[in-house]
Scaffold this motif. Structure first.
Motif, short mmCIF file in Angstrom:
data_model
loop_
_atom_site.label_atom_id
_atom_site.label_comp_id
_atom_site.label_asym_id
_atom_site.label_seq_id
_atom_site.Cartn_x
_atom_site.Cartn_y
_atom_site.Cartn_z
N PRO A 171 0.67 -1.37 0.00
CA PRO A 171 0.01 0.01 0.01
C PRO A 171 0.80 1.21 0.15
O PRO A 171 0.48 2.33 -0.39
CB PRO A 171 -0.86 0.10 1.43
CG PRO A 171 -0.76 -1.58 1.52
CD PRO A 171 0.51 -2.09 1.26
N VAL A 172 1.98 1.30 0.68
CA VAL A 172 2.93 2.37 0.73
C VAL A 172 4.28 1.72 0.21
O VAL A 172 4.79 1.00 0.70
CB VAL A 172 2.93 3.05 1.98
CG1 VAL A 172 4.11 3.93 1.85
CG2 VAL A 172 1.92 3.56 2.62
N ALA A 226 5.58 -0.81 2.59
CA ALA A 226 5.05 -1.04 3.99
C ALA A 226 3.51 -0.91 4.01
O ALA A 226 2.69 -0.55 3.00
CB ALA A 226 5.43 0.40 4.82
N ASP A 227 2.92 -1.61 4.82
CA ASP A 227 1.53 -1.87 5.11
C ASP A 227 1.62 -1.46 6.83
O ASP A 227 2.46 -1.68 7.59
CB ASP A 227 0.76 -3.03 4.65
CG ASP A 227 -0.55 -3.14 4.94
OD1 ASP A 227 -1.20 -2.06 4.94
OD2 ASP A 227 -1.19 -4.03 4.70
N ARG A 253 0.78 4.38 7.97
CA ARG A 253 1.05 4.46 6.78
C ARG A 253 1.17 6.15 6.29
O ARG A 253 2.04 6.48 5.50
CB ARG A 253 -0.10 4.06 5.76
CG ARG A 253 -0.28 2.72 5.56
CD ARG A 253 -1.13 1.87 4.70
NE ARG A 253 -2.62 2.52 4.72
CZ ARG A 253 -3.68 2.27 5.41
NH1 ARG A 253 -3.45 1.26 6.21
NH2 ARG A 253 -4.70 2.86 5.39
N LYS A 278 4.67 7.76 4.84
CA LYS A 278 4.72 8.83 3.60
C LYS A 278 5.36 10.31 3.99
O LYS A 278 5.87 10.75 3.10
CB LYS A 278 3.01 8.91 3.14
CG LYS A 278 2.35 7.92 2.51
CD LYS A 278 1.15 7.96 2.26
CE LYS A 278 0.52 6.78 1.50
NZ LYS A 278 -1.12 6.82 1.47
#
Length: 159
Positions: A17-18, A122-123, A129, A133
């Protein structure tokens, strides 16, 4: 250690997701960079400023990493292909909110040197998250500084 993370494979690098991706060209050849990443785990503390201690575990199949600020990671190497890729996942950490973490160091020939591409995948919980970011600029700076320092270190070994 606070908690175990979800075990992920190399495919997580592309589907996380990231994903934060950084790249830097250096003069050292891919084989030398791979050796520093894979074979000299304690050396990471010499060239990656955020790392205070690094040691191989399980006969080199894993790593025990300590960071400035108290971060602690027990990792499993998930890819180690000579002069091409070095990747690992985090199995246990004290980072709150993390659910899965993996990093890939891709080594791309660039003339006689190497283009080093680092992907941080990463998740975790929404706050985790968001924090990852928000850390993009700092992680990018840490990566570039580390790779430049590694290049200087390897240049000294070549002389």
């Amino acid at each position: 250690m606070a908690h175990r993370l979800r075990p992920v494979g190399l495919d997580f690098i592309d589907i996380a997701p990231v994903r934060l991706v950084f790249a830097q060209e250096i003069a050292a050849p891919p084989a030398a960079v791979f050796h520093a990443l894979n074979d000299d785990v304690p050396g990471w503390a010499e060239w990656f400023a955020a790392v205070t201690r690094a040691r191989p575990v399980d006969d080199g199949a894993g790593r025990d990493i300590r960071l400035k600020g108290g971060g602690h990671f027990l990792e499993t190497v998930i890819a180690a292909k000579e002069a091409e890729v070095y990747a690992y996942r985090v199995d246990e950490t004290n980072a709150p909110g993390a659910r899965a973490l993996a990093e890939e160091w891709r080594l791309i020939p660039a003339g006689t040197g190497t283009r080093v591409r680092w992907t941080f995948a990463a998740d975790g919980t929404a706050p985790f998250r968001l924090a990852v970011k928000a850390a993009r600029a700092g992680l990018g700076r840490a990566f570039r500084d580390a790779v430049v320092t590694l290049d200087r270190r390897l240049a000294g070994q070549r002389q």
